[in-house]
Design a protein around this motif. Structure first.
Motif, short mmCIF file in Angstrom:
data_model
loop_
_atom_site.label_atom_id
_atom_site.label_comp_id
_atom_site.label_asym_id
_atom_site.label_seq_id
_atom_site.Cartn_x
_atom_site.Cartn_y
_atom_site.Cartn_z
N ALA A 49 0.83 -1.20 0.00
CA ALA A 49 0.00 0.00 0.00
C ALA A 49 0.87 1.26 0.00
O ALA A 49 1.90 1.32 0.69
N GLN A 50 0.45 2.25 -0.76
CA GLN A 50 1.18 3.50 -0.90
C GLN A 50 0.47 4.62 -0.15
O GLN A 50 -0.69 4.49 0.23
N ASN A 105 -8.07 15.55 -10.28
CA ASN A 105 -7.83 15.04 -8.93
C ASN A 105 -7.79 13.52 -8.92
O ASN A 105 -7.70 12.89 -9.97
N ARG A 106 -7.86 12.94 -7.74
CA ARG A 106 -7.70 11.50 -7.55
C ARG A 106 -9.08 10.87 -7.32
O ARG A 106 -9.62 10.98 -6.23
N GLU A 107 -9.60 10.25 -8.37
CA GLU A 107 -10.95 9.69 -8.32
C GLU A 107 -10.94 8.28 -7.75
O GLU A 107 -10.27 7.38 -8.28
N HIS A 108 -11.67 8.09 -6.65
CA HIS A 108 -11.94 6.74 -6.17
C HIS A 108 -13.10 6.20 -7.00
O HIS A 108 -14.26 6.50 -6.74
N MET A 121 -7.52 0.07 0.93
CA MET A 121 -8.30 0.35 -0.29
C MET A 121 -8.34 1.84 -0.62
O MET A 121 -8.52 2.21 -1.77
N TYR A 122 -8.10 2.69 0.37
CA TYR A 122 -8.15 4.13 0.16
C TYR A 122 -7.11 4.59 -0.87
O TYR A 122 -7.33 5.57 -1.59
N THR A 123 -5.98 3.88 -0.95
CA THR A 123 -4.92 4.27 -1.89
C THR A 123 -4.63 3.20 -2.92
O THR A 123 -3.59 3.25 -3.59
N HIS A 127 -8.11 1.06 -8.37
CA HIS A 127 -9.41 1.71 -8.54
C HIS A 127 -9.32 3.23 -8.44
O HIS A 127 -10.34 3.91 -8.50
N LEU A 128 -8.12 3.76 -8.36
CA LEU A 128 -7.92 5.21 -8.34
C LEU A 128 -7.42 5.69 -9.69
O LEU A 128 -6.46 5.13 -10.24
N TYR A 129 -8.09 6.71 -10.23
CA TYR A 129 -7.74 7.24 -11.54
C TYR A 129 -7.64 8.76 -11.46
O TYR A 129 -8.39 9.40 -10.71
N PRO A 130 -6.75 9.37 -12.26
CA PRO A 130 -6.75 10.83 -12.36
C PRO A 130 -7.90 11.27 -13.26
O PRO A 130 -8.00 10.84 -14.41
N THR A 131 -8.78 12.11 -12.75
CA THR A 131 -9.94 12.56 -13.53
C THR A 131 -10.22 14.03 -13.27
O THR A 131 -9.83 14.58 -12.24
#
Length: 353
Positions: A49-50, A105-108, A121-123, A127-131
């Protein structure tokens, strides 16, 4: 202008990118259903995890277009000119915004409120994309779905409106067709990575903990088939593997989705009877299995389980080529049913209650 630390990060991650490691999926060989889901969970569990702040830089290796701009799935226009472009500079990061094209920003993609902002799962980059920040805000915590009448449309054609996919009629966000498969495989990943690790998750209209509700699972299976794995996804999978040290199995093996959640069509075993029909959908008090006379109804064994593998006692009655199964006692959800008779091929099918 790009900074040297960012360049180093990109080159470092390019160096560790690789194809699927030899033997990576060996523990999943020959499995299906819950057994396959459990095996894949064990393979990709306990990723590295990051931190949330590090995602800005990691996006440079996971979501960079060939021209160096940000690959924003909420604003991209495949085959045409996107309405706006972002670059990997702090000036383009949100920040405040008042409309599309202001910042990213960082879209969950799996909204963080659905898992109560918990780690890891937060990072989780899968499932995180720049949008675009404004489009991300308009999506909010709405489920993904297929829109009937749009109340809002983004510049690239993403929609907000009422859902017309069978099983749900609330407000949803519909991405463009080119990224529906990407997001379906993202959700399949979440359902496997956090399988049995979702205690305390609030869930949503689309999810029960880490598992998709029946209407959403069927829609995502449709999206998975209609929008096949792209080079973008393959490159992203390899890049995230270099960071988190785990992979998205459904990019490497998109057929796993059918094998886990749709055994009636996903089983490749030629010794399985697929010539059956199950209806109505959804089933309320009973479901009908039409086996076209293949089985002797008085000699069949019926087994029913949910997506977690729990079996339920049910009663059934045979009428010639059909079997009527009593499902009144079942809670609403997605179930798998197995039909067997000595000396004949078994059959498997889905039931939505």
């Amino acid at each position: 202008m790009r900074y040297w630390p960012s360049l180093f990060l990109v080159f470092m991650n390019l160096a560790v990118r690789a194809q699927v490691p030899a033997g990576y999926y060996d523990p999943a060989a020959g499995l299906n259903g819950v057994q396959l889901q459990s095996a894949l969970h064990a393979i990709i569990d306990n990723h590295s995890a990051q931190s949330y702040s590090s995602l800005w830089e990691y996006f440079e290796s996971t979501d960079m277009k060939p021209d160096g701009s940000v690959w924003d799935i909420y604003s991209d226009n495949p085959g045409g000119n996107p309405p706006y472009l972002y670059h990997f500079t702090t000036a383009d990061q949100c920040g405040n915004y008042s409309g599309e094209g202001d910042c990213f920003n960082r879209e969950h993609s799996w909204p963080k409120s659905w898992f109560d902002d918990m780690m890891p799962m937060y990072t989780d980059l899968f499932h995180l994309y720049p949008t675009d920040g404004y489009v991300n805000n308009r999506r909010g915590n709405y489920p993904y779905g297929e829109v009937g009448t749009a109340t809002w449309t983004s510049m690239n054609g993403s929609l907000v409106g009422n859902c017309v996919y069978p099983g749900y009629s609330g407000t949803v966000f519909e991405p463009i067709d080119a990224y529906k498969g990407d997001l379906a495989r993202t959700y399949f990943y979440m359902a496997v990575r956090y399988y049995t690790e979702d205690s305390g998750w609030s869930g949503s209209e689309q999810t029960n903990g880490s598992q998709l509700k029946p209407w959403a699972m069927h829609m995502m299976l449709d999206w998975n088939e209609a929008d096949p794995v792209s080079d973008k996804e393959i490159d992203r999978n390899n890049a995230v593997y270099g960071i988190q040290l785990n992979r998205n199995p459904f990019i490497d093996h998109p057929e796993y989705a059918q094998a886990i959640w749709d055994p009636s069509t996903g089983l490749a075993d030629k010794n399985v009877n697929k010539n059956i029909t199950v209806y109505p959908v959804p089933s309320v008090e009973f479901c009908i299995i039409d086996h076209r006379g293949y089985y002797n109804g008085e000699k069949t064994t019926i087994k029913l389980m949910d997506v977690a593998g729990r079996q339920f006692k049910i009663s059934h009655t045979a009428y010639g080529s059909i079997i009527k199964v009593d499902v009144k006692s079942l809670t609403p959800g997605f179930y798998m049913i197995g039909i067997s008779e000595d000396g004949k091929y078994p059959a498997f099918a889905n039931i939505i209650k």
